[in-house]
Design a protein around this motif. Structure first.
Motif, PDB file in Angstrom:
ATOM      1  N   TYR A  80      27.430 -12.190  47.086  1.00  0.00           N
ATOM      2  CA  TYR A  80      27.440 -10.973  47.892  1.00  0.00           C
ATOM      3  C   TYR A  80      26.547 -11.103  49.119  1.00  0.00           C
ATOM      4  O   TYR A  80      25.599 -11.882  49.133  1.00  0.00           O
ATOM      5  N   TYR A 123      28.056  -5.468  51.380  1.00  0.00           N
ATOM      6  CA  TYR A 123      27.659  -4.062  51.291  1.00  0.00           C
ATOM      7  C   TYR A 123      26.685  -3.763  52.418  1.00  0.00           C
ATOM      8  O   TYR A 123      25.735  -4.508  52.641  1.00  0.00           O
ATOM      9  N   SER A 175      19.311   0.391  43.977  1.00  0.00           N
ATOM     10  CA  SER A 175      19.947   1.618  44.440  1.00  0.00           C
ATOM     11  C   SER A 175      21.446   1.403  44.611  1.00  0.00           C
ATOM     12  O   SER A 175      22.266   2.259  44.272  1.00  0.00           O
ATOM     13  N   LEU A 176      21.802   0.251  45.124  1.00  0.00           N
ATOM     14  CA  LEU A 176      23.209  -0.102  45.287  1.00  0.00           C
ATOM     15  C   LEU A 176      23.908  -0.169  43.930  1.00  0.00           C
ATOM     16  O   LEU A 176      25.096   0.104  43.802  1.00  0.00           O
ATOM     17  N   GLU A 177      23.160  -0.512  42.915  1.00  0.00           N
ATOM     18  CA  GLU A 177      23.739  -0.568  41.570  1.00  0.00           C
ATOM     19  C   GLU A 177      23.760   0.800  40.901  1.00  0.00           C
ATOM     20  O   GLU A 177      24.070   0.914  39.718  1.00  0.00           O
ATOM     21  N   GLY A 178      23.393   1.834  41.653  1.00  0.00           N
ATOM     22  CA  GLY A 178      23.461   3.185  41.096  1.00  0.00           C
ATOM     23  C   GLY A 178      22.260   3.559  40.262  1.00  0.00           C
ATOM     24  O   GLY A 178      22.349   4.400  39.377  1.00  0.00           O
ATOM     25  N   LYS A 179      21.130   2.940  40.559  1.00  0.00           N
ATOM     26  CA  LYS A 179      19.931   3.232  39.783  1.00  0.00           C
ATOM     27  C   LYS A 179      18.878   3.893  40.648  1.00  0.00           C
ATOM     28  O   LYS A 179      19.061   4.069  41.842  1.00  0.00           O
ATOM     29  N   TYR A 196      24.219  -6.949  41.011  1.00  0.00           N
ATOM     30  CA  TYR A 196      25.018  -7.268  39.812  1.00  0.00           C
ATOM     31  C   TYR A 196      24.677  -8.665  39.279  1.00  0.00           C
ATOM     32  O   TYR A 196      25.555  -9.409  38.843  1.00  0.00           O
TER      33      TYR A 196
ATOM     34  N   ARG B  25      27.425   0.845  37.842  1.00  0.00           N
ATOM     35  CA  ARG B  25      27.110   2.266  38.032  1.00  0.00           C
ATOM     36  C   ARG B  25      26.995   2.629  39.512  1.00  0.00           C
ATOM     37  O   ARG B  25      26.446   3.672  39.857  1.00  0.00           O
ATOM     38  N   TYR B  60      20.873  10.476  32.654  1.00  0.00           N
ATOM     39  CA  TYR B  60      20.831   9.343  33.585  1.00  0.00           C
ATOM     40  C   TYR B  60      21.089   9.817  35.014  1.00  0.00           C
ATOM     41  O   TYR B  60      20.374   9.453  35.948  1.00  0.00           O
TER      42      TYR B  60
END
Ligand SMILES: Cc1cc2nc3c(=O)[nH]c(=O)nc-3n(C[C@H](O)[C@H](O)[C@H](O)COP(=O)(O)O)c2cc1C
Ligand code: SF4
Ligand code: FES
Lengths: 444, 160, 726
Positions: A80, A123, A175-179, A196, B25, B60
Motif C-alpha cells: 500500500y 489511500y 485510524s485508516l484501519e477504523g481504530k 492491514y 474496520r 467499539y
C-alpha cells in the motif's frame, strides 16, 4: 544564489491549476508516463539520487524509505501507499495549498509512488476539517479515473475526523484501519508492516507532489537545487503570525529566516519588533532573534538546535507574553495527546497546570525548574514524539525567556497585563470537563 | 441541500465498505460521519445503527467516535461556528473574534444557543494560518475574520 | 516450524544468557535472573503495546531508551536495565512519578493493597515524595460496570490490559476506552453492564485497584488470607484455581495458570459462583420426611440409622443416580458401599461416558496450534466448556480455519486437525472418536479430538464406579430405593421420574428446594470447594481438588465410611486412602501426592472401557419440512450454584430463541422480534436473536425457557394481536 524555479506549485502561482485539461497543458501526467516506462527500481533510484527528504516533519530520505518496501514477490500481502494529508501541526498550511491549487500533481505523485513500490492501492488520509481540500482532490481523482489515468491502481480518499495525532504515521494507519488513532510501537516500521499488516509506503503530501518534478528534472539535477547535500530542492514555507505578508512561499532550501520574514514577508508590521519565531512548527524549540540569519536548511538549523519540521515560520512580535505562548502550545498538546502512553498523557496535563500557575503568578522559582524537569522526563520516553514535542517547545520557552517567566513569579502575575495578544486566550481543552483550567473565567 | 436521500443508512454504509479490504474496520470513520450527517449528532441509537451495519459492537464504535473531535456525542445546533484559537490566529486576533461570538450569541464556547440554532466551539489550528482568524462556519472556512465581521456572520446564520 | 530454534546470545546488565531468537526481552532478562518491571505488558493479550513505559531500558546502539517489552532477543544485543543504567533508572522513576500524579494514594482502603503491582514497583523503583501539587483527575467512583465488577477510574493507570482482553481474548468488544488524552476512561457502552462468559478476568489483569470484584469488597487483607490451590468443579474443563480463604470461608476465586488447560483465564461461573457455599437455603443437617408432619431435621445418628434401614430393606434393588460432579473418591466409596455391600450395581449418569477418545488425547492448548478446527454439535461451545471457546478463538486469530461441519477436503489438506464435539449426544465421545479414525487422525502429531461433556467429572465417576467391584448385576425389576447423589441429579427431571417409581429415596443435596419435598431422607452435601479428592477433566486429565473451606456439615466420605462399616464393607474416610485403591485399578498406581500441582496429561491404559468402540454417529432427527429443530441447551449460567449468586443473575439467558440469519430472513423475522414456536399444539413465545453462531435449521433455546418443548418446531413472527394478548 541562482534563481530556482517553483516546482511543486508550478503553474499555479497566479491561479489554481485545477482541471485536468489545464494540468495536462502544463505538462501534467507526462512524468507518470515516463515513470511507467521505467522499472520500479529505476524510479526509486531517481528518488534516492535526488535526496528528496520527507516534508512531513521528520526529514527522512524518501528514496531510501521506498527502497525498504519489499518487492511483491517476496511478500504474501498487497503493498500500500498512504499519503499523509492530515496536516494539523500548528502553523502548517502547505499541503492545503497543494490540494487546492495542484490536486492533479498530487494524484500524479501518488501514481508514481505506487509504481515505484509496485502498489495497486493508495489511500490519501485527509484531515476531517479540510472540506474544500477534500472536494478538490476528489474532483481531480474522479477526472483522472474517468480519463483512464489510474490504470490498475485504485486511489481512495479517507477522511479523518479531528485528531492531530493522526498525522503521526502509525496513528494514521490505525485510524485508516477504523481504530482510535493511537500510535503503534515501532518496530515494525510501516514499510514492513503498515496498514492491514502489509508493507506500506507513507509520505507527506508535499513529498509525494514533489515526485513528478524529481522525475522531470532527473534526480541528480534536483539534488543540485536548494542547499545540497542534505536539503535539496524547494520547500513550501508557511509564513504566518505577526508579519506583513503571510503566505505559503515555495523557495529553495537555504534562504535565511530573515530573508523570508523581511524581504518576502515584509517584516513585522505596526512598528513592532520580532521577539521569537516558531520554527518548523509547534513541535520544536522556538528561535530567538539572534539566529535569524540561519539558512533554512536542516543542517544549518540543526547546528543551532533548530528543526526545519514542516517548513513553519511563525513570527511572534514583542507584545506576546512567552508564558502565555508556552501555555497555549502546552494546551494544544494536552488536547491532542492520544492518551496511550503515560509520560505524554500525564505530562502534557501537568505542564499545563504548571504553566497556568506561573502565568497567574501563583508559582515559585522552583516551579520553573520543575517545568524543565517534567519536560526532561518526557523527552525520549514517550511512545511517539508528540509528548517530546510539547516538552521541546515548552522547555525552549523557559530556557530562552527565563527572565519573562521569572517576572511572572516575582510580579505575582503577567507583567504584560492586557497588552499581550495572547492574554486570556481560550483553548479548546478548556471545553473539556477535566481540563485543569475548566474554571476559566467566562469570556466577554 | 440535496434531494432527500432515499437510501437507508445501512445501504450507504455497505457501499462505503466496498472501498476497503474485506474483514477490515476501515469503514468505521466514514460510517460514523454518514450517521452524523443524517442525524446531526451521534446518539445512542445512531451508534447502535452504525454498529449493526458494520457488525461491530456499539461500544467499539463509541470508543472510536469519542476519540475524534468532529464527532458529536451530544446534540449540537443546526449550525456550528468553530474559531481557531491556536497560536498563529491568536497572535493576530483570534481571542477578540471568539469573544465577539460569545457576546453576539450569548453563549460560552462549547455551548449551543437555547434555540438550538448555533453551537460555538474553539478549535485547534485549522491550517489557515496565513489568513487569520480562521472561522469554520458549518465546516466552510471563512478567512481573515475580524471581530467586526462577527455580527454579520451570526445574522447570516440566523436568517439562513 | 521444524528444527530446534536458533539460540542467540544477549547480554543484560553484564550477564550473558542464551535464549531462542525472538524471545521477548522481558523473558530473556528473567532467564538471566533480572526483572524488567512492567504494567501493560501481558503476552497473553497479544502483541505488546508499549503504552505504560515502565519497562524502559538502555540498548547499546540505540540513542533513546527503549520499551523493553516491545523488544525481542537478537544475537549480540547488549541491554542495561535500571540496575546498571542510570538513564534507565531515571526513566523508570519518571514513569512511576507520572503514574502517581493522578493515582489516589488510598491504598489503606483499597482491596488491591498488599497485592498490587503498582504498590510493589513504587516501593522498589519509585519516588518517595510527590511534586504534584495540583488537582488530580477526579471521577465518580467506584462505578459498577456490572453487578460483579466495580471500576474506580481514579485508580486506573490506563495500561489497557482490560480493554485488550475484551477485544482480543474474549472478543466481546464491550469494555473499551473512550475519549482522548488525559480524559481517557475505561467504559462500557452507555452504562450497559459488562456481560459475557469471561468478564471477571479483567479484575485479575488490572495491575491496580481499578477493576475489582464486588464480592471481595472489604472482605480481606492480604495478611489475613491464604490462597489454596485447587481445581474448579463447575464444568468439565477443570480450570486451575486458587481459592482465597479467610477464617475458613472462601472469599474469592483466582486463576492459577495451567498453560495447557486454561492459560490463566476463568469463566465468570467459576470465578463468581462460590458464594453458593453460603446460600441461605444450604442444608446443614440431615432432613427426614415424617408422615403428616412434613420434614424435620434429625441428628446424624438418627440419619445413619434411617439410611441403614432404607438400604437394608432394598438390598439388590437400589439404583443410584449420580451427578458426575462427585470426586473420583466419593464415587468409588458410594460404589463400594452399594455394590459390594448391597449388591446393587445399577447406576445412572446424566450422560454416556466413553473411553474411545483416549487414542486422540491432546492438551486443550493444542487447539490453538491447529490448522483446522471442526466444531460439531448444536450447542455453543461456550455454554458447555467456556475455556474451550477461548482456545478456538485463539486458533482463529492465529489463522486456523474453524469449520462447523466436516469438510473432508479441508481436513485432509491440513496438517494439524482438531475435532470438537459440542453435544448433545455424541455417545460420550465415541461418535467423534469414530470420525477421527475415519479421517485418519490417529497417531498424527497435533491432531486429536475432544468431546465436551455436560458433567464436570463424568469420566472420573464412571471409571470409579466401574472399578470398585468386579461383579456385574442385572437391572432390578423394581426400584426399592433410589439414591440421588448430588444437586445436578436432584434437579434432573428424569431422576424425578425414577424417584416416582421407587419405594423410597435418599438424596445427598446441598440446598433445600431440590430434593426436600420428595426424598424420604436428605443428607447434606458438600461442594467441590469443600472436598479433597480428584477429578478427571474433558481432556482425560486427572487433577487434584483440595478442601479450601470447612463445610457446614460432615464430608460425605466420613459418613459413607461409617455406613459402609454397618454392612461389613471397609472404606476409608480419607480421600488419599480411597484414591490409592482406585489408582491401583485405574491410574496405574499413581500416588495421591503425585497427581501434581499442575497435573500433566497422562494416559491410563488400565482404565475400563465403557462403550463399544465401534459406536456410530447417530442420525440427527430430521425436522419436518419447513420446521426447525429446537435444541434446548443447558446454559453456562444455570444450575443450582449459579441460581444462588446475586451477582450472576444478570448473566442468565433471557427468554429468547437464537436463529441463523438465513432462517430468520426466510420467515421475515428481524432481530428482537417476538416469535411463536409451536409443536404438536403447544406454543411458546420468545424473542428472536439472530446469531452467526447458530447453525441453519436449528432453533436454540436455553432449557429453562424451552418449557419442555423439543424436536421439530414451526416458527413464525407473532402477530401484533398475539403480542398484545396477556
Ligand atoms: C504528532 C505528530 C504529528 C504529525 N503530523 C503530521 C502531519 O500532519 N503530516 C505529515 O505529513 N506528517 C506528520 N507527522 C510526521 C509523520 O509521522 C511522518 O514522519 C511523515 O508522514 C512521513 O512522511 P515524509 O517522509 O514524506 O515526511 C507527524 C508526526 C508526529 C509525531
Ligand atoms: S482499569 Fe486497570 S486494566 Fe484497565 S486500563 Fe485501567 S489500570 Fe489498566
Ligand atoms: S510494560 Fe513496556 S511499555 Fe508497558
Amino acid at each position: 544564489m541562482a534563481e530556482t524555479p517553483t516546482l511543486v506549485l508550478a503553474g499555479a502561482e497566479e491561479a489554481p491549476l485545477r482541471s485536468l485539461a489545464a494540468y495536462r497543458e502544463a505538462g501534467g501526467y507526462l512524468q507518470l508516463e515516463r515513470a511507467r516506462a521505467m522499472t520500479p527500481q529505476a524510479v526509486t533510484q531517481e528518488l534516492i539520487d535526488s535526496n528528496l527528504r520527507g516534508r512531513g516533519g521528520a526529514f527522512f530520505p524518501t528514496g531510501r524509505k521506498a527502497s525498504f518496501i519489499p518487492s511483491p514477490d517476496k511478500v504474501a500481502r498487497p503493498i500500500y501507499v498512504a499519503v499523509n494529508a492530515d496536516e494539523s501541526e500548528p502553523g502548517t498550511f502547505k499541503d492545503r495549498e497543494i490540494m487546492l491549487r495542484v490536486p492533479h500533481r498530487l494524484i500524479e505523485g501518488c501514481l508514481i509512488a505506487a509504481h515505484a513500490v509496485q502498489s495497486k492501492r493508495v489511500y490519501i488520509y485527509i484531515r476531517g476539517e479540510y472540506l474544500a481540500e477534500y472536494e478538490s482532490v476528489q474532483a481531480a481523482l474522479d477526472e483522472a479515473r474517468e480519463a483512464g489515468i489510474l490504470g490498475d491502481v485504485e486511489i481512495v480518499i479517507h477522511r479523518g475526523a479531528g485528531a492531530y495525532i493522526c498525522g503521526e504515521e502509525t496513528a494514521l494507519l490505525e485510524s485508516l484501519e477504523g481504530k482510535r488513532g493511537q500510535p503503534r510501537s515501532k518496530p515494525p516500521f510501516p514499510a514492513i508492516s503498515g496498514v492491514y499488516s502489509s508493507p506500506t509506503l507513507i509520505n507527506n503530501v508535499e513529498t509525494i507532489t514533489t515526485m513528478p518534478k524529481v522525475l522531470e528534472l532527473g534526480g541528480e539535477e534536483y539534488a543540485k537545487l536548494g542547499a545540497p547535500p542534505d536539503s535539496t530542492g524547494t520547500r513550501i514555507f508557511c509564513l504566518s503570525g505577526n508579519v506583513a505578508r503571510p503566505g505559503a512561499y515555495e523557495l529553495p532550501h537555504g534562504v535565511t529566516v530573515r530573508h523570508l520574514i523581511e524581504e518576502i514577508g515584509g517584516g513585522v508590521p505596526g512598528g513592532r519588533t520580532l521577539k521569537a519565531v516558531m520554527m518548523g512548527g509547534s513541535s520544536f524549540p522556538v528561535m530567538t532573534p539572534e539566529d535569524l540569519d540561519t539558512p533554512l536548511d536542516a543542517t544549518s538549523l540543526g547546528r543551532k538546535g533548530y528543526f526545519i519540521g514542516s517548513g513553519v515560520v511563525t513570527v511572534i512580535d514583542d507584545r506576546a507574553c512567552m508564558v502565555q505562548f508556552a501555555l497555549r502550545a502546552g494546551q494544544f498538546y494536552m488536547h491532542e495527546s492520544c492518551g496511550k502512553c503515560t509520560p505524554c498523557r500525564v505530562g502534557t496535563r501537568w505542564l499545563v497546570q504548571l504553566l497556568r500557575a506561573i502565568e497567574r503568578g501563583e508559582a515559585s522559582e522552583r516551579d520553573l525548574e520543575l517545568v524543565l524537569d517534567v519536560c526532561d522526563r518526557m523527552i525520549g520516553k514517550c511512545l511517539c514524539v508528540l509528548g517530546d514535542s510539547d516538552a521541546m517547545i515548552v522547555a525552549s520557552c523557559v530556557t530562552k525567556f527565563r527572565d519573562e517567566f521569572r517576572a511572572h513569579v516575582e510580579h505575582g502575575g503577567c507583567p504584560f497585563g492586557h497588552d499581550s495578544q495572547l492574554d486570556g486566550l481560550y483553548a479548546p481543552v478548556d471545553q473539556h470537563a477535566h481540563a485543569p483550567a475548566a474554571e476559566a473565567e467566562a469570556l466577554v | 441541500m440535496s434531494a432527500p436521500d432515499v437510501r437507508s443508512l445501512y445501504d450507504e454504509i455497505q457501499a462505503v465498505r466496498t472501498r476497503y479490504p474485506e474483514g477490515t474496520r476501515s469503514a468505521v470513520l466514514p460510517a460514523l460521519r454518514l450517521a452524523q450527517e443524517r442525524y446531526g449528532w451521534l446518539s445512542r441509537e445512531a451508534i447502535e445503527e452504525v454498529a449493526e451495519a458494520l457488525e461491530l459492537t456499539p461500544a467499539y464504535c463509541y470508543s472510536v467516535a469519542s476519540f475524534y473531535d468532529m464527532f458529536h456525542l451530544e446534540p449540537v445546533g443546526r449550525h456550528t461556528i468553530e474559531v481557531c484559537t491556536n497560536v498563529c490566529c491568536a497572535l493576530v486576533n483570534a481571542q477578540a473574534v471568539l469573544s465577539a461570538f460569545v457576546r453576539e450569541l450569548g453563549i460560552q464556547p462549547g455551548e449551543t444557543t437555547p434555540d438550538g440554532e448555533v453551537t460555538l466551539r474553539a478549535v485547534e489550528c485549522l491550517g489557515g494560518c496565513s489568513t487569520p482568524t480562521i472561522v469554520a462556519v458549518d465546516h466552510r472556512y471563512r478567512q481573515s475574520v475580524a471581530p467586526e465581521d462577527v455580527p454579520a456572520i451570526v445574522e447570516e446564520l440566523r436568517n439562513g | 516450524m521444524s528444527g530446534a530454534p536458533e539460540l542467540v546470545r544477549v547480554t543484560i546488565d553484564d550477564r550473558e544468557v542464551q535464549v531462542p531468537k525472538g524471545t521477548g526481552l522481558v523473558e530473556t532478562a528473567l532467564a538471566a535472573g533480572i526483572e524488567i518491571p512492567v504494567f501493560c505488558y501481558e503476552p497473553r493479550l497479544g502483541p505488546p503495546v508499549g503504552a505504560c513505559r515502565m519497562c524502559l531500558v538502555e540498548v547499546e546502539g540505540m540513542p533513546k531508551l527503549q520499551a523493553g517489552c516491545t523488544l525481542t532477543a537478537q544475537d549480540g544485543m547488549v541491554v542495561k536495565t535500571a540496575r546498571t543504567s542510570e538513564k534507565a533508572a531515571e526513566g523508570q522513576n519518571a514513569t512511576l512519578e507520572f503514574i502517581l500524579v493522578n493515582h489516589p494514594l488510598d491504598c489503606p482502603v483499597c482491596d488491591k493493597g498488599g497485592e498490587c503491582p503498582l504498590q510493589d514497583l513504587t516501593f522498589r523503583y519509585g519516588p518517595g515524595t510527590t511534586r504534584m501539587r495540583f488537582e488530580k483527575l477526579t471521577f465518580e467512583k467506584p462505578i459498577p460496570i456490572s453487578p460483579a465488577i466495580s471500576l474506580d477510574r481514579e485508580r486506573c493507570i490506563l495500561c489497557y490490559r482490560c480493554t485488550r482482553f475484551s477485544e482480543t481474548v474474549s472478543e466481546d468488544g464491550q469494555l473499551v476506552s473512550a475519549n482522548r488524552g488525559a480524559m481517557t476512561v475505561i467504559t462500557t457502552f452507555e452504562d450497559q453492564p459488562y456481560t459475557g462468559p469471561f468478564t471477571g478476568n479483567v479484575t485479575e489483569l488490572c495491575p491496580v485497584g481499578a477493576l475489582l470484584p464486588t464480592q471481595y469488597r472489604f472482605e480481606g487483607r492480604p495478611w489475613e488470607i491464604v490462597n489454596v490451590p485447587t481445581v474448579c468443579g463447575l464444568c468439565p474443563v477443570g480450570c486451575n484455581i486458587s481459592a482465597t480463604v479467610r477464617e475458613g470461608k472462601v472469599k474469592r476465586i483466582l486463576s492459577r495458570n495451567h498453560p495447557e488447560i486454561d492459560e490463566g483465564w476463568l469463566c465468570d461461573k467459576g470465578r463468581f459462583a462460590f458464594t453458593h457455599l453460603r446460600a441461605p437455603d444450604r442444608i446443614v443437617d440431615p432432613i427426614k420426611r415424617v408422615r403428616r408432619r412434613g420434614f424435620e431435621p434429625i441428628s446424624w445418628t438418627e440419619a445413619l440409622d434411617e439410611a441403614e434401614r432404607l438400604l437394608r430393606g432394598a438390598r439388590g434393588r437400589i439404583v443410584t443416580a449420580l451427578s458426575g460432579s462427585e470426586t473420583v473418591e466419593l464415587a468409588y466409596a458410594l460404589g463400594t458401599l452399594l455394590r459390594r455391600g448391597l449388591d446393587s450395581h445399577q447406576a445412572v449418569l446424566p450422560e454416556e461416558v466413553s473411553s474411545a477418545l483416549d487414542a486422540y488425547r491432546l492438551p486443550l492448548s493444542a487447539i490453538r496450534e491447529a490448522d483446522v478446527v471442526v466444531v460439531l454439535g448444536d450447542v455453543p461451545v461456550v455454554e458447555h466448556a467456556p475455556i474451550v471457546d477461548l482456545w478456538i478463538k485463539a486458533a482463529r486469530r492465529r489463522g486456523a480455519t474453524i469449520l462447523r461441519e466436516v469438510d473432508e477436503e479441508a481436513v485432509r489438506g491440513a496438517e494439524r486437525v482438531v475435532l470438537i464435539w459440542s453435544g448433545p449426544g455424541g455417545r460420550g465421545g465415541a461418535t467423534v472418536a469414530k470420525l477421527a479414525e475415519r479421517l485418519g487422525l490417529a497417531g498424527r502429531e497435533g491432531c486429536g479430538a475432544f468431546h465436551l461433556p455436560e458433567t464436570p467429572n463424568g469420566r472420573g465417576v464412571a471409571d470409579a464406579w466401574a472399578a470398585c467391584c468386579d461383579e456385574e448385576g442385572s437391572e432390578p425389576e423394581s426400584i426399592g430405593l433410589l439414591v440421588v447423589s448430588g444437586d445436578e441429579a436432584a434437579g434432573d427431571p428424569s431422576v424425578r421420574s425414577l424417584a416416582e417409581r421407587a419405594d423410597a429415596v435418599i438424596a445427598i443435596s446441598m440446598f433445600h428446594g431440590l430434593a426436600v419435598g420428595w426424598a424420604d431422607l436428605v443428607l447434606p452435601g458438600t461442594s467441590y470447594l469443600e472436598r479433597d479428592g480428584t477429578f478427571v477433566n474433558l481432556e482425560g486429565r486427572l487433577q487434584r481438588l483440595r478442601r479450601t473451606a470447612t463445610p457446614p456439615c460432615p464430608d460425605e466420605l466420613e459418613w459413607i465410611s461409617q455406613l459402609a462399616a454397618r454392612f461389613g464393607v471397609e472404606i476409608s474416610p480419607h480421600p488419599a486412602a480411597v484414591f490409592a485403591e482406585v489408582s491401583e485399578r485405574v491410574y496405574g498406581g499413581l500416588a495421591f501426592g503425585e497427581v501434581g500441582e499442575r497435573a500433566p496429561l497422562r494416559g491410563y491404559p488400565e482404565a475400563p472401557e465403557h462403550v463399544a468402540p465401534e459406536a456410530l454417529p447417530e442420525h440427527e432427527p430430521k425436522p419436518r419440512a419447513g420446521d426447525l429443530r429446537l435444541v434446548a441447551y443447558k446454559p453456562l449460567f444455570s444450575g443450582a450454584a449459579v441460581e444462588r449468586v446475586p451477582e450472576l443473575q444478570f448473566q442468565r439467558p433471557s427468554a429468547e430463541v437464537a436463529l441463523a440469519r438465513a432462517d430468520a430472513r426466510a420467515r421475515g423475522i428481524a432481530d428482537g422480534d417476538l416469535v411463536t414456536l409451536s409443536s404438536n399444539g403447544r406454543a411458546l413465545e420468545l424473542r428472536a436473536r439472530l446469531s452467526r453462531e447458530v447453525r441453519p435449521g436449528v432453533a436454540l433455546v436455553a432449557a429453562e425457557h424451552a418449557h419442555g418443548l423439543t424436536g421439530s418446531v414451526s416458527l413464525a413472527r407473532s402477530t401484533p394481536e398475539e403480542v398484545e394478548a396477556p
